[in-house]
Design an enzyme around this catalytic site. Structure first.
Site, PDB file in Angstrom:
ATOM      1  N   SER A 268      -7.885  -6.842  -2.846  1.00  0.00           N
ATOM      2  CA  SER A 268      -7.324  -8.152  -2.511  1.00  0.00           C
ATOM      3  C   SER A 268      -8.193  -9.328  -2.932  1.00  0.00           C
ATOM      4  O   SER A 268      -7.748 -10.474  -2.884  1.00  0.00           O
ATOM      5  CB  SER A 268      -7.081  -8.238  -1.001  1.00  0.00           C
ATOM      6  N   ILE A 269      -9.431  -9.078  -3.337  1.00  0.00           N
ATOM      7  CA  ILE A 269     -10.298 -10.175  -3.762  1.00  0.00           C
ATOM      8  C   ILE A 269      -9.735 -10.846  -5.010  1.00  0.00           C
ATOM      9  O   ILE A 269     -10.112 -11.972  -5.354  1.00  0.00           O
ATOM     10  CB  ILE A 269     -11.730  -9.659  -4.009  1.00  0.00           C
TER      11      ILE A 269
END
Length: 552
Positions: A268-269
């Protein structure tokens, strides 16, 4: 007539006799003295190593240096008894076997007339900080890895040489210096020794493989780069084949600089990338989805073709883009990725050079991977499926990036779409202290984005460390940064490895202060679980340390 013949005979005979007598004198009577003269003309050229330059941090800590020692070498005609009296039996035996042995200054003076050649030698020493950055040298004193290799031409200096005159039997008659060795230049890095030491300690205590990178947002300089597991570069001074095999084949890969040479799914970064792609193309900021904890993909036939779950099982409820970034709502980005399409996602990945080499001044940087349909077909001979796009939307699928690539992406966000090339060199100076090379700030890339995009994104990333009291709306890094005194904008990442038996990789990247960024911190821990539970708390400790240091 007889007198004439006699005269001619004497004229021919006398010179011959003189030559014969002279030859007898030279070869018999004066043989010893002339032999010594001839022997004295036998010389060989011996290289004198130049001391390598030092490697220092920006605050003056010496990371690598040369230590001068004295070595003794048998020339073949040493006085065995005297050498034994001076050095002892063990060292004497080593000399007889052809080995070089280390001696003291006092021993060297006594050995001068014993047929032993004494010479100065340099051995490389390291203080243990930033070993993956500093690197190490080989037996030939050339750089093998790290800064030692990157700037080897500046560090190695210029060797000197001397002529050693020896007898046939091996005795030393004289030594004549022909060229003085010139010491190498000193390399001064951007690394801060205190920050580096603290980062290494945090990583080691976590007992998780991974990396911590701390960067100056203003010019891309690396203040700390820690990789774990680590190694002691001093071990390479006298390493044997067995030891080398052990460390190079160690499954924990202690020699691997995970900051630049290892790739991981980012998870998700990477979601801010898709937010930017959406915001730059006439976005509807009022757009929401109702997250129930899963997303069901329905094909054109009306059949369910896949069920994709959110990390938060109860679901986040009504979610817009800002909240989706804050709480890292997978369901929102499943939908968004399908709307954008893989071509648009790849386009923006290319804009930000997501999977390209950053050009950091270290050898061994590895290129990441951001896939597209052509890549998949070339590698797997399979078409690109909607499910591939859906998983790319949360930083999974085939995506693999290095931590330094992810750091550079956040450098661009912090600097309003201008990314400064990461670098470790501050300057190079000679032994007189004169700077011979200075690093010039270098822009890796610059993208033209709408100011509204940049403002919205920074506001959303700031929300990642906040909470409004509702667990479903709590930022994924809120628990880690609760009560923190300064403004931070960041993003967590929890990346599945593809193996059910393994925990996820834990990511967190952030910059602070938000409106005028000074520092960017990236933490990546292998198999440590959620980004908010492992990487983010460690990043907070780094930010707290930076805050304390800047106040001193």
């Amino acid at each position: 007539m007889k007198r004439l013949k006699l005269t001619i005979y004497l004229m021919l005979t006398i010179p011959f006799c003189i030559l014969l007598i002279r030859a007898f004198v030279l070869q018999v009577i004066q043989h010893k003295s002339h032999l010594e003269y001839i022997e004295s003309l036998k010389v060989y050229v011996r290289k004198i190593d130049a001391p390598r330059g030092r490697i220092l941090t920006r605050d003056g800590t010496v990371l690598a240096w040369d230590e001068e020692i004295l070595m003794a070498k048998s020339t073949g005609s040493m006085d065995v008894q005297k050498v034994g009296e001076i050095l002892g039996q063990e060292k004497k035996l080593k000399l007889l076997l052809g080995e070089d042995v280390q001696v003291t200054e006092a021993e060297a003076v006594k050995l001068e007339r014993t047929g032993v050649l004494v010479f100065r030698k340099y051995i490389r020493r390291y203080n243990g900080l930033a070993p993956h950055v500093v690197g190490y040298i080989g037996v030939d004193r050339y750089g093998i890895s790290g800064i030692e290799k990157q700037y080897d031409s500046y560090l190695k200096g210029q060797d000197g040489y001397e002529l050693v005159s020896m007898s046939v039997s091996g005795g030393i008659i004289g030594r004549f210096l022909q060229a003085i060795p010139i010491a190498g230049n000193d390399i001064v890095l951007t690394i801060d020794s205190k920050i580096q030491e603290y980062a290494q300690k945090l990583l080691s205590n976590s007992n998780h493989a991974g990396t911590i990178i701390v960067q100056s947002a203003k010019d891309g300089s690396i203040l700390a780069m820690a990789s774990y597991p680590s190694f002691d570069p001093n071990m390479f001074l006298n390493i044997d084949q067995k030891q080398w095999a052990e460390i190079s084949n160690d499954p924990k890969s202690p020699l691997l600089n995970r900051a630049i040479s290892a790739t991981y799914p980012p998870g998700s970064i990477l979601k801010p990338l898709y937010a930017i792609a959406y915001l730059e193309n006439d976005p509807d900021l009022k757009r929401t989805i109702d997250c129930k904890g899963y997303y069901e993909y329905i094909g054109s036939s009306g059949r369910s073709l896949g069920l994709y779950r959110d990390w938060y099982v109860p679901g986040h409820g009504v979610t817009d883009l800002k909240k989706a970034i804050k709480v890292s709502c997978n369901v929102f980005f499943y939908n968004l990725s399908l709307e954008l399409g893989i071509e648009k996602m790849k386009q923006y990945a290319n804009f930000f050079m997501i999977d390209q080499l950053t050009g950091i001044d270290l050898p061994g940087e590895r290129k990441g991977l951001y896939p597209d349909p052509n890549w998949k077909y070339n590698i797997y001979k399979e078409p690109w499926y909607p499910g591939d796009t859906i998983l790319c939307g949360i930083g999974q699928s085939f995506i693999n990036l290095t931590p330094i690539e992810v750091l550079s992406f956040f450098n661009a966000i912090a600097n309003d779409a201008t990314c400064y090339r990461p670098h470790l060199l501050d300057h190079i100076k000679n032994q007189q202290g004169k700077r011979v090379l200075e690093y010039e700030k270098n822009i890796l890339y610059k993208i033209s984005l709408k100011q509204s995009t940049l403002s919205f994104l920074k506001d959303s990333l700031r929300e990642v460390v906040k909470s409004n009291g509702n667990p479903a709306d709590e930022g994924t890094a809120y628990q880690a940064f609760k009560g923190f005194r300064i403004d931070v904008a960041g993003k967590t990442g929890t990346a599945e490895t593809g193996k059910k038996s393994e925990r996820s990789h834990s990511w967190f990247a952030a910059f602070s202060p938000v409106n005028s960024p000074q520092f960017i911190v990236l933490v990546m821990l292998e198999n440590a679980g959620g980004g908010g539970e492992a990487a983010a708390p460690m990043a907070r400790k780094i930010f707290e340390y930076l805050l304390e240091e800047t106040r001193k």
